[in-house]
Design an enzyme around this catalytic site. Structure first.
Site, PDB file in Angstrom:
ATOM      1  N   HIS A  72     -23.840  24.922   1.851  1.00 46.18           N
ATOM      2  CA  HIS A  72     -23.753  23.839   0.876  1.00 46.18           C
ATOM      3  C   HIS A  72     -22.441  23.073   1.010  1.00 46.18           C
ATOM      4  CE1 HIS A  72     -24.114  21.619  -2.846  1.00 46.18           C
ATOM      5  NE2 HIS A  72     -25.350  22.048  -2.944  1.00 46.18           N
ATOM      6  N   GLY A 152      -3.139  15.151 -10.215  1.00 45.96           N
ATOM      7  CA  GLY A 152      -2.708  16.166  -9.267  1.00 45.96           C
ATOM      8  C   GLY A 152      -2.061  15.590  -8.019  1.00 45.96           C
ATOM      9  N   HIS A 157      -4.867  21.196  -1.998  1.00 43.66           N
ATOM     10  CA  HIS A 157      -4.256  22.519  -2.060  1.00 43.66           C
ATOM     11  C   HIS A 157      -4.667  23.257  -0.786  1.00 43.66           C
ATOM     12  CE1 HIS A 157      -3.520  26.659  -3.217  1.00 43.66           C
ATOM     13  NE2 HIS A 157      -2.792  26.223  -4.227  1.00 43.66           N
ATOM     14  N   PRO A 158      -3.752  23.961  -0.138  1.00 44.08           N
ATOM     15  CA  PRO A 158      -4.082  24.573   1.161  1.00 44.08           C
ATOM     16  C   PRO A 158      -5.292  25.492   1.143  1.00 44.08           C
ATOM     17  CG  PRO A 158      -1.726  24.655   0.756  1.00 44.08           C
ATOM     18  CD  PRO A 158      -2.351  24.167  -0.516  1.00 44.08           C
ATOM     19  N   GLY A 161      -8.399  23.526  -2.080  1.00 45.71           N
ATOM     20  CA  GLY A 161      -8.987  22.209  -1.904  1.00 45.71           C
ATOM     21  C   GLY A 161      -8.737  21.309  -3.089  1.00 45.71           C
TER      22      GLY A 161
END
Length: 294
Positions: A72, A152, A157-158, A161
Protein backbone atom coordinates in the site's frame (compact mmCIF):
# COMPACT_ATOMS: atom_id res chain seq x y z
CA UNK A 1 -0.42 2.99 10.45
CA UNK A 2 2.43 1.46 8.48
CA UNK A 3 2.45 -1.81 10.43
CA UNK A 4 0.41 -4.89 9.58
CA UNK A 5 2.59 -7.85 10.54
CA UNK A 6 3.77 -7.66 14.16
CA UNK A 7 0.94 -8.69 16.52
CA UNK A 8 2.65 -7.26 19.59
CA UNK A 9 3.11 -3.85 18.04
CA UNK A 10 -0.46 -3.76 16.80
CA UNK A 11 -1.75 -4.76 20.23
CA UNK A 12 0.19 -1.84 21.75
CA UNK A 13 -1.30 0.56 19.21
CA UNK A 14 -4.85 -0.52 20.02
CA UNK A 15 -4.15 -0.41 23.76
CA UNK A 16 -2.90 3.17 23.50
CA UNK A 17 -6.34 4.19 22.25
CA UNK A 18 -8.33 2.01 24.65
CA UNK A 19 -6.57 3.48 27.68
CA UNK A 20 -8.02 6.94 27.07
CA UNK A 21 -11.14 7.65 29.10
CA UNK A 22 -14.17 8.57 27.01
CA UNK A 23 -12.90 6.93 23.80
CA UNK A 24 -14.52 3.82 22.31
CA UNK A 25 -12.43 1.62 20.02
CA UNK A 26 -14.85 0.62 17.26
CA UNK A 27 -12.80 -1.65 15.01
CA UNK A 28 -9.29 -2.71 14.13
CA UNK A 29 -8.02 -4.39 10.99
CA UNK A 30 -4.64 -5.17 9.46
CA UNK A 31 -3.19 -6.84 6.39
CA UNK A 32 0.35 -8.25 6.14
CA UNK A 33 0.61 -7.76 2.37
CA UNK A 34 -0.40 -4.12 2.60
CA UNK A 35 1.69 -3.96 5.82
CA UNK A 36 -0.89 -1.56 7.18
CA UNK A 37 -3.25 -1.29 10.15
CA UNK A 38 -6.45 0.72 10.50
CA UNK A 39 -7.99 1.71 13.83
CA UNK A 40 -11.37 3.39 14.19
CA UNK A 41 -12.48 4.99 17.45
CA UNK A 42 -14.85 7.71 18.61
CA UNK A 43 -15.48 10.09 21.46
CA UNK A 44 -15.63 13.79 22.33
CA UNK A 45 -13.08 15.82 20.33
CA UNK A 46 -10.65 16.44 23.24
CA UNK A 47 -10.59 12.74 24.14
CA UNK A 48 -10.12 11.74 20.50
CA UNK A 49 -7.18 14.11 20.21
CA UNK A 50 -5.68 12.63 23.37
CA UNK A 51 -6.15 9.09 22.01
CA UNK A 52 -4.62 10.04 18.69
CA UNK A 53 -1.53 11.55 20.28
CA UNK A 54 -1.15 8.45 22.47
CA UNK A 55 -1.49 6.25 19.39
CA UNK A 56 1.00 8.35 17.44
CA UNK A 57 3.52 8.16 20.28
CA UNK A 58 3.25 4.36 20.26
CA UNK A 59 3.63 4.21 16.47
CA UNK A 60 6.55 6.65 16.43
CA UNK A 61 8.36 4.55 19.02
CA UNK A 62 8.00 1.37 16.97
CA UNK A 63 7.89 1.98 13.21
CA UNK A 64 10.86 2.87 11.02
CA UNK A 65 9.82 3.46 7.42
CA UNK A 66 13.36 2.88 6.21
CA UNK A 67 12.74 -0.81 6.93
CA UNK A 68 9.09 -0.89 5.85
CA UNK A 69 7.97 -2.57 2.64
CA UNK A 70 4.31 -3.15 1.83
CA UNK A 71 1.92 -3.08 -1.09
CA UNK A 72 0.00 0.00 0.00
CA UNK A 73 1.24 3.55 -0.74
CA UNK A 74 2.41 5.48 2.34
CA UNK A 75 4.44 8.54 3.32
CA UNK A 76 4.33 8.16 7.09
CA UNK A 77 4.76 5.71 9.94
CA UNK A 78 1.41 7.12 11.02
CA UNK A 79 0.29 7.73 7.48
CA UNK A 80 -3.10 9.42 7.51
CA UNK A 81 -5.32 10.71 10.33
CA UNK A 82 -8.87 11.53 9.20
CA UNK A 83 -11.27 13.10 11.69
CA UNK A 84 -14.88 12.23 10.79
CA UNK A 85 -17.68 14.26 12.35
CA UNK A 86 -20.32 12.33 14.24
CA UNK A 87 -23.89 13.46 14.93
CA UNK A 88 -23.99 16.74 16.80
CA UNK A 89 -20.33 17.57 16.22
CA UNK A 90 -19.87 20.93 14.45
CA UNK A 91 -17.28 20.99 11.70
CA UNK A 92 -15.36 23.70 13.54
CA UNK A 93 -14.79 21.25 16.41
CA UNK A 94 -13.52 18.56 14.05
CA UNK A 95 -11.21 21.06 12.37
CA UNK A 96 -9.96 22.16 15.76
CA UNK A 97 -9.25 18.57 16.75
CA UNK A 98 -7.32 17.96 13.55
CA UNK A 99 -5.30 21.13 14.13
CA UNK A 100 -4.50 20.17 17.73
CA UNK A 101 -3.15 16.79 16.72
CA UNK A 102 -1.24 18.27 13.78
CA UNK A 103 0.52 20.74 16.05
CA UNK A 104 1.56 17.87 18.33
CA UNK A 105 2.95 15.88 15.39
CA UNK A 106 4.83 18.91 14.06
CA UNK A 107 6.42 19.32 17.52
CA UNK A 108 7.77 15.76 17.03
CA UNK A 109 9.64 17.03 13.93
CA UNK A 110 7.18 15.29 11.60
CA UNK A 111 5.97 17.35 8.59
CA UNK A 112 2.19 17.71 8.41
CA UNK A 113 -0.05 18.08 5.38
CA UNK A 114 -3.69 19.09 5.81
CA UNK A 115 -6.15 17.45 3.38
CA UNK A 116 -9.84 17.32 2.50
CA UNK A 117 -11.87 19.88 4.47
CA UNK A 118 -8.83 20.91 6.49
CA UNK A 119 -6.76 21.63 3.35
CA UNK A 120 -5.12 25.02 3.17
CA UNK A 121 -4.16 24.57 -0.48
CA UNK A 122 -6.59 23.41 -3.22
CA UNK A 123 -3.83 21.22 -4.70
CA UNK A 124 -3.69 19.25 -1.44
CA UNK A 125 -7.33 18.34 -1.02
CA UNK A 126 -6.74 14.85 -2.42
CA UNK A 127 -4.81 12.28 -0.39
CA UNK A 128 -3.38 10.50 -3.47
CA UNK A 129 -1.84 13.78 -4.66
CA UNK A 130 -0.12 14.28 -1.31
CA UNK A 131 1.02 10.66 -1.11
CA UNK A 132 2.37 10.44 -4.67
CA UNK A 133 6.04 9.50 -4.67
CA UNK A 134 5.61 7.72 -1.33
CA UNK A 135 8.14 7.83 1.51
CA UNK A 136 11.04 7.07 -0.81
CA UNK A 137 10.35 10.19 -2.89
CA UNK A 138 9.33 12.44 -0.01
CA UNK A 139 12.62 14.30 0.45
CA UNK A 140 12.72 15.30 -3.20
CA UNK A 141 9.03 16.28 -3.12
CA UNK A 142 9.44 18.50 -0.08
CA UNK A 143 12.43 20.23 -1.66
CA UNK A 144 9.92 21.79 -4.06
CA UNK A 145 8.62 25.05 -2.49
CA UNK A 146 5.12 24.17 -3.76
CA UNK A 147 5.11 21.16 -1.43
CA UNK A 148 6.29 22.86 1.73
CA UNK A 149 4.40 21.20 4.61
CA UNK A 150 1.59 23.04 6.35
CA UNK A 151 3.25 22.49 9.72
CA UNK A 152 6.53 21.05 10.91
CA UNK A 153 9.98 20.91 9.33
CA UNK A 154 10.55 21.36 5.58
CA UNK A 155 12.17 17.92 5.27
CA UNK A 156 10.89 14.41 6.12
CA UNK A 157 11.61 12.87 9.49
CA UNK A 158 14.33 10.29 8.73
CA UNK A 159 12.38 7.31 10.05
CA UNK A 160 8.79 8.56 10.43
CA UNK A 161 8.29 10.42 7.16
CA UNK A 162 5.30 12.78 7.26
CA UNK A 163 1.64 12.61 8.27
CA UNK A 164 -1.55 13.66 6.48
CA UNK A 165 -4.27 15.08 8.72
CA UNK A 166 -7.76 16.28 7.86
CA UNK A 167 -11.51 16.22 8.21
CA UNK A 168 -13.69 14.20 5.85
CA UNK A 169 -17.07 12.55 5.61
CA UNK A 170 -17.68 8.81 6.11
CA UNK A 171 -16.64 6.46 3.32
CA UNK A 172 -16.50 2.76 2.47
CA UNK A 173 -13.22 0.88 2.04
CA UNK A 174 -14.12 -2.11 -0.11
CA UNK A 175 -11.76 -4.70 -1.62
CA UNK A 176 -12.45 -7.48 -4.13
CA UNK A 177 -9.93 -10.32 -4.37
CA UNK A 178 -9.08 -12.17 -7.58
CA UNK A 179 -7.97 -15.79 -7.78
CA UNK A 180 -4.72 -15.17 -9.62
CA UNK A 181 -1.19 -14.23 -8.66
CA UNK A 182 -0.82 -12.11 -11.80
CA UNK A 183 -1.37 -8.47 -10.75
CA UNK A 184 -2.18 -7.39 -14.31
CA UNK A 185 -5.95 -8.07 -14.21
CA UNK A 186 -6.41 -6.26 -10.87
CA UNK A 187 -4.47 -3.25 -12.10
CA UNK A 188 -6.40 -3.07 -15.37
CA UNK A 189 -9.76 -3.41 -13.61
CA UNK A 190 -8.79 -0.73 -11.09
CA UNK A 191 -7.69 1.60 -13.88
CA UNK A 192 -10.99 1.09 -15.70
CA UNK A 193 -13.31 1.70 -12.74
CA UNK A 194 -11.67 4.56 -10.87
CA UNK A 195 -13.05 8.02 -11.39
CA UNK A 196 -9.70 9.54 -12.35
CA UNK A 197 -9.54 7.13 -15.31
CA UNK A 198 -13.04 7.94 -16.53
CA UNK A 199 -14.76 5.13 -14.64
CA UNK A 200 -17.23 5.26 -11.76
CA UNK A 201 -17.78 8.53 -10.00
CA UNK A 202 -16.51 8.84 -6.42
CA UNK A 203 -14.46 5.65 -6.69
CA UNK A 204 -10.73 5.40 -6.09
CA UNK A 205 -9.11 2.09 -6.95
CA UNK A 206 -5.72 0.40 -7.08
CA UNK A 207 -4.64 -3.12 -8.02
CA UNK A 208 -2.32 -5.01 -5.69
CA UNK A 209 -0.65 -8.41 -5.43
CA UNK A 210 -1.37 -10.27 -2.17
CA UNK A 211 1.63 -12.57 -2.34
CA UNK A 212 1.15 -14.10 1.10
CA UNK A 213 -2.32 -15.24 0.06
CA UNK A 214 -1.52 -16.10 -3.54
CA UNK A 215 -4.18 -13.63 -4.74
CA UNK A 216 -4.49 -10.15 -6.17
CA UNK A 217 -6.85 -7.40 -5.10
CA UNK A 218 -8.82 -4.48 -6.43
CA UNK A 219 -8.67 -2.12 -3.46
CA UNK A 220 -11.21 0.70 -3.46
CA UNK A 221 -12.53 3.73 -1.60
CA UNK A 222 -16.15 4.66 -2.21
CA UNK A 223 -16.09 8.30 -1.22
CA UNK A 224 -19.80 8.99 -1.91
CA UNK A 225 -21.43 5.64 -1.43
CA UNK A 226 -24.96 7.02 -1.82
CA UNK A 227 -24.07 8.07 -5.37
CA UNK A 228 -22.00 5.02 -6.33
CA UNK A 229 -22.84 2.08 -4.09
CA UNK A 230 -21.20 -1.19 -3.21
CA UNK A 231 -23.42 -3.28 -5.53
CA UNK A 232 -22.53 -1.11 -8.52
CA UNK A 233 -18.82 -1.32 -7.82
CA UNK A 234 -18.94 -5.06 -7.20
CA UNK A 235 -20.71 -5.72 -10.53
CA UNK A 236 -18.17 -3.65 -12.43
CA UNK A 237 -15.27 -5.53 -10.86
CA UNK A 238 -17.02 -8.87 -11.51
CA UNK A 239 -17.56 -7.89 -15.16
CA UNK A 240 -13.90 -6.96 -15.45
CA UNK A 241 -12.84 -10.25 -13.91
CA UNK A 242 -14.97 -12.21 -16.40
CA UNK A 243 -13.39 -10.25 -19.25
CA UNK A 244 -9.95 -11.02 -17.85
CA UNK A 245 -10.82 -14.70 -17.43
CA UNK A 246 -10.16 -14.80 -13.67
CA UNK A 247 -12.40 -15.87 -10.80
CA UNK A 248 -13.38 -13.78 -7.81
CA UNK A 249 -11.99 -14.89 -4.44
CA UNK A 250 -14.16 -13.00 -1.96
CA UNK A 251 -14.51 -9.44 -0.77
CA UNK A 252 -13.62 -7.53 2.37
CA UNK A 253 -14.43 -4.29 4.11
CA UNK A 254 -11.66 -2.39 5.88
CA UNK A 255 -12.61 -0.47 8.99
CA UNK A 256 -16.14 0.61 9.92
CA UNK A 257 -18.88 0.56 7.29
CA UNK A 258 -21.74 3.07 7.61
CA UNK A 259 -24.95 1.10 8.12
CA UNK A 260 -26.74 3.05 5.40
CA UNK A 261 -24.12 1.89 2.88
CA UNK A 262 -24.94 -1.80 3.37
CA UNK A 263 -28.72 -1.75 3.80
CA UNK A 264 -30.21 -4.27 1.37
CA UNK A 265 -26.78 -5.76 0.61
CA UNK A 266 -26.46 -9.57 0.48
CA UNK A 267 -23.12 -10.49 2.14
CA UNK A 268 -23.39 -14.07 0.83
CA UNK A 269 -23.49 -12.89 -2.78
CA UNK A 270 -20.36 -10.84 -2.21
CA UNK A 271 -18.70 -13.67 -0.24
CA UNK A 272 -17.75 -11.19 2.47
CA UNK A 273 -17.42 -11.48 6.23
CA UNK A 274 -18.77 -8.38 7.93
CA UNK A 275 -18.10 -8.25 11.66
CA UNK A 276 -20.80 -6.74 13.90
CA UNK A 277 -18.34 -4.13 15.20
CA UNK A 278 -17.75 -2.93 11.65
CA UNK A 279 -21.30 -1.69 11.14
CA UNK A 280 -21.44 1.91 12.21
CA UNK A 281 -24.75 3.67 12.76
CA UNK A 282 -24.43 7.36 12.00
CA UNK A 283 -27.89 8.84 12.69
CA UNK A 284 -28.42 12.27 11.29
CA UNK A 285 -25.39 12.18 9.00
CA UNK A 286 -25.26 12.16 5.24
CA UNK A 287 -22.88 10.64 2.72
CA UNK A 288 -20.93 13.83 2.18
CA UNK A 289 -17.30 12.82 1.91
CA UNK A 290 -15.45 14.39 -0.97
CA UNK A 291 -12.57 11.98 -0.68
CA UNK A 292 -10.78 9.68 1.66
CA UNK A 293 -8.03 7.14 2.02
CA UNK A 294 -7.24 3.49 2.14
Amino acid sequence: MSEGRDPRRMARFAAAVEEIRGVELLHRSADPDHHRMVLAYRGPPPAVVQATTALAAAVYAAVDLRRHRGRHPRIGALDVVPFVRGPGCPEVDALGASRSFAEWAAACSVPVFFYERAATNPDRTSLPAIRSGQFEGLAEKLSNPEWRPDLGPPAPHPSLGAVVVGVRGPLVRFNVNLDTEDPGPARRIAAAIRESGGGLRHVRALGFALRRRGLTQVSMNLTRYAATGIDTVYERVADGARTEGVALAGCEFIGPVPAEAIRGLDPARLDVDLEPDQILELPGTRDGGEGGEA
